[in-house]
Design a protein around this motif. Sequence first.
Motif, PDB file in Angstrom:
ATOM      1  N   SER A  56       0.814  -1.225   0.000  1.00  0.00           N
ATOM      2  CA  SER A  56       0.000   0.000   0.000  1.00  0.00           C
ATOM      3  C   SER A  56       0.844   1.270   0.000  1.00  0.00           C
ATOM      4  CB  SER A  56      -0.913   0.010   1.225  1.00  0.00           C
ATOM      5  OG  SER A  56      -0.163   0.298   2.385  1.00  0.00           O
ATOM      6  N   GLU A  57       2.127   1.137   0.285  1.00  0.00           N
ATOM      7  CA  GLU A  57       3.076   2.250   0.390  1.00  0.00           C
ATOM      8  C   GLU A  57       2.805   3.186   1.574  1.00  0.00           C
ATOM      9  OE1 GLU A  57       4.037   4.231  -3.271  1.00  0.00           O
ATOM     10  OE2 GLU A  57       3.760   2.404  -4.422  1.00  0.00           O
ATOM     11  N   HIS A  58       1.894   2.812   2.461  1.00  0.00           N
ATOM     12  CA  HIS A  58       1.632   3.619   3.660  1.00  0.00           C
ATOM     13  C   HIS A  58       2.714   3.384   4.708  1.00  0.00           C
ATOM     14  CE1 HIS A  58      -2.425   3.720   1.934  1.00  0.00           C
ATOM     15  NE2 HIS A  58      -2.604   4.797   2.670  1.00  0.00           N
ATOM     16  N   ALA A  59       2.796   4.311   5.635  1.00  0.00           N
ATOM     17  CA  ALA A  59       3.621   4.158   6.828  1.00  0.00           C
ATOM     18  C   ALA A  59       2.687   3.948   8.019  1.00  0.00           C
ATOM     19  CB  ALA A  59       4.467   5.409   7.058  1.00  0.00           C
ATOM     20  N   GLU A  60       3.160   3.201   9.010  1.00  0.00           N
ATOM     21  CA  GLU A  60       2.426   3.131  10.266  1.00  0.00           C
ATOM     22  C   GLU A  60       2.519   4.528  10.880  1.00  0.00           C
ATOM     23  OE1 GLU A  60       3.356   0.008  13.006  1.00  0.00           O
ATOM     24  OE2 GLU A  60       3.194  -1.537  11.465  1.00  0.00           O
ATOM     25  N   ALA A  61       1.383   5.086  11.233  1.00  0.00           N
ATOM     26  CA  ALA A  61       1.337   6.476  11.698  1.00  0.00           C
ATOM     27  C   ALA A  61       0.384   6.606  12.876  1.00  0.00           C
ATOM     28  CB  ALA A  61       0.879   7.384  10.547  1.00  0.00           C
ATOM     29  N   VAL A  62       0.437   7.759  13.513  1.00  0.00           N
ATOM     30  CA  VAL A  62      -0.537   8.075  14.558  1.00  0.00           C
ATOM     31  C   VAL A  62      -1.137   9.440  14.259  1.00  0.00           C
ATOM     32  CG1 VAL A  62       0.520   6.690  16.386  1.00  0.00           C
ATOM     33  CG2 VAL A  62       1.175   9.093  16.140  1.00  0.00           C
ATOM     34  N   GLN A  63      -2.403   9.563  14.587  1.00  0.00           N
ATOM     35  CA  GLN A  63      -3.071  10.852  14.511  1.00  0.00           C
ATOM     36  C   GLN A  63      -3.316  11.306  15.946  1.00  0.00           C
ATOM     37  OE1 GLN A  63      -4.847  12.319  11.070  1.00  0.00           O
ATOM     38  NE2 GLN A  63      -6.864  12.045  11.957  1.00  0.00           N
ATOM     39  N   VAL A  64      -2.760  12.451  16.278  1.00  0.00           N
ATOM     40  CA  VAL A  64      -2.799  12.984  17.632  1.00  0.00           C
ATOM     41  C   VAL A  64      -3.826  14.117  17.675  1.00  0.00           C
ATOM     42  CG1 VAL A  64      -1.435  14.086  19.453  1.00  0.00           C
ATOM     43  CG2 VAL A  64      -0.340  12.428  17.901  1.00  0.00           C
ATOM     44  N   TYR A  65      -4.820  13.986  18.547  1.00  0.00           N
ATOM     45  CA  TYR A  65      -5.814  15.033  18.767  1.00  0.00           C
ATOM     46  C   TYR A  65      -5.430  15.724  20.064  1.00  0.00           C
ATOM     47  CZ  TYR A  65      -8.616  12.632  15.251  1.00  0.00           C
ATOM     48  OH  TYR A  65      -9.058  12.062  14.081  1.00  0.00           O
ATOM     49  N   TYR A  66      -5.161  17.043  19.974  1.00  0.00           N
ATOM     50  CA  TYR A  66      -4.632  17.729  21.145  1.00  0.00           C
ATOM     51  C   TYR A  66      -5.254  19.112  21.319  1.00  0.00           C
ATOM     52  CZ  TYR A  66      -1.612  20.321  17.859  1.00  0.00           C
ATOM     53  OH  TYR A  66      -1.142  21.114  16.835  1.00  0.00           O
ATOM     54  N   ASP A  67      -5.185  19.576  22.566  1.00  0.00           N
ATOM     55  CA  ASP A  67      -5.668  20.899  22.924  1.00  0.00           C
ATOM     56  C   ASP A  67      -4.479  21.853  22.798  1.00  0.00           C
ATOM     57  OD1 ASP A  67      -6.385  23.259  24.216  1.00  0.00           O
ATOM     58  OD2 ASP A  67      -7.451  22.225  25.832  1.00  0.00           O
ATOM     59  N   SER A  68      -4.503  22.695  21.787  1.00  0.00           N
ATOM     60  CA  SER A  68      -3.362  23.573  21.510  1.00  0.00           C
ATOM     61  C   SER A  68      -3.172  24.665  22.563  1.00  0.00           C
ATOM     62  CB  SER A  68      -3.507  24.197  20.116  1.00  0.00           C
ATOM     63  OG  SER A  68      -4.672  24.988  20.053  1.00  0.00           O
ATOM     64  N   THR A  69      -4.113  24.793  23.492  1.00  0.00           N
ATOM     65  CA  THR A  69      -3.911  25.729  24.596  1.00  0.00           C
ATOM     66  C   THR A  69      -3.110  25.075  25.725  1.00  0.00           C
ATOM     67  OG1 THR A  69      -5.964  25.188  25.772  1.00  0.00           O
ATOM     68  CG2 THR A  69      -6.088  26.912  24.071  1.00  0.00           C
ATOM     69  N   GLN A  70      -2.946  23.756  25.663  1.00  0.00           N
ATOM     70  CA  GLN A  70      -2.198  23.029  26.693  1.00  0.00           C
ATOM     71  C   GLN A  70      -0.856  22.492  26.201  1.00  0.00           C
ATOM     72  OE1 GLN A  70      -4.329  20.099  28.979  1.00  0.00           O
ATOM     73  NE2 GLN A  70      -6.262  21.128  28.627  1.00  0.00           N
ATOM     74  N   ILE A  71      -0.777  22.176  24.923  1.00  0.00           N
ATOM     75  CA  ILE A  71       0.465  21.665  24.347  1.00  0.00           C
ATOM     76  C   ILE A  71       0.547  22.180  22.914  1.00  0.00           C
ATOM     77  CG2 ILE A  71      -0.539  19.452  23.606  1.00  0.00           C
ATOM     78  CD1 ILE A  71       2.237  18.189  24.384  1.00  0.00           C
TER      79      ILE A  71
END
Length: 187
Positions: A56-71
Motif C-alpha cells: 500500500s506504500e503507507h507508513a504506520e502512523a498516529v493521529q494525535v488530537y490535542y488541545d493547543s492551549t495546553q500543548i
Amino acid sequence: MDSDTTVLAKATFAGGCFWCTEAYFERLKGVETVISGYSGGKKGNPSYQEVSNGKSEHAEAVQVYYDSTQISYQELLEVFFATHDPTTLNRQGPDYGKQYRSIVFYRTPHEKQLTEQYIKQLEDAGTYKNAIVTYVQPFKRFWPAEGYHQDYYKNNPDDPYVVSVARPKVRKFEDSYRDKLKPEYVR
C-alpha cells in the motif's frame, strides 16, 4: 474515541511501530486521543497486512488530537524527534521496511515551517551523529488501523514485543518527560 475531537487540533506522525508512538503521545498533558493508523500511501483504506507487506506504500502512523492551549505543535515535534531515530531510513530498531519510515505530515504552511526549522536546529546542534532523513510531507489522508492496534501497549502488556521493545522505550520517555506527563503516568 471517547472525546469530541472536532474542537481539537490534529497532528499526524510516522515514526516506526505505531504501538510505541501511540503510547508516547497519549501520555502527554493536552493530548486527548491518539489513533494508530496508516498514512502516506496510495491505496484507500489499507489493511495491516497490505501495509506490512509494503503493497500500500503507507507508513504506520498516529493521529494525535490535542488541545493547543495546553500543548503546542512545537512540543509535539520535539517529542516526535526525541522518541525515534530520525536518521535511519525505513527502519526503527528491529522493525524495517518502508512502512516504518519517519514522516511529519504537515497540515499548514506554518507546521511545515516549524518542522523544517526544527530539523535544521537539530542538525545545526549536531544532535544526531547522522543526517536526519525524516520526510516532511503534506497531510492527505489518515486511515485508522484495525481495532486491535488501538491502545495496543496498554491492552497487551505481556506481548513479547511490548515487553522487550516498547516498554523500555516508553519507560525512558516517561523518565525524560516527567513534567509533561498526565498525572496517571508519573511513576
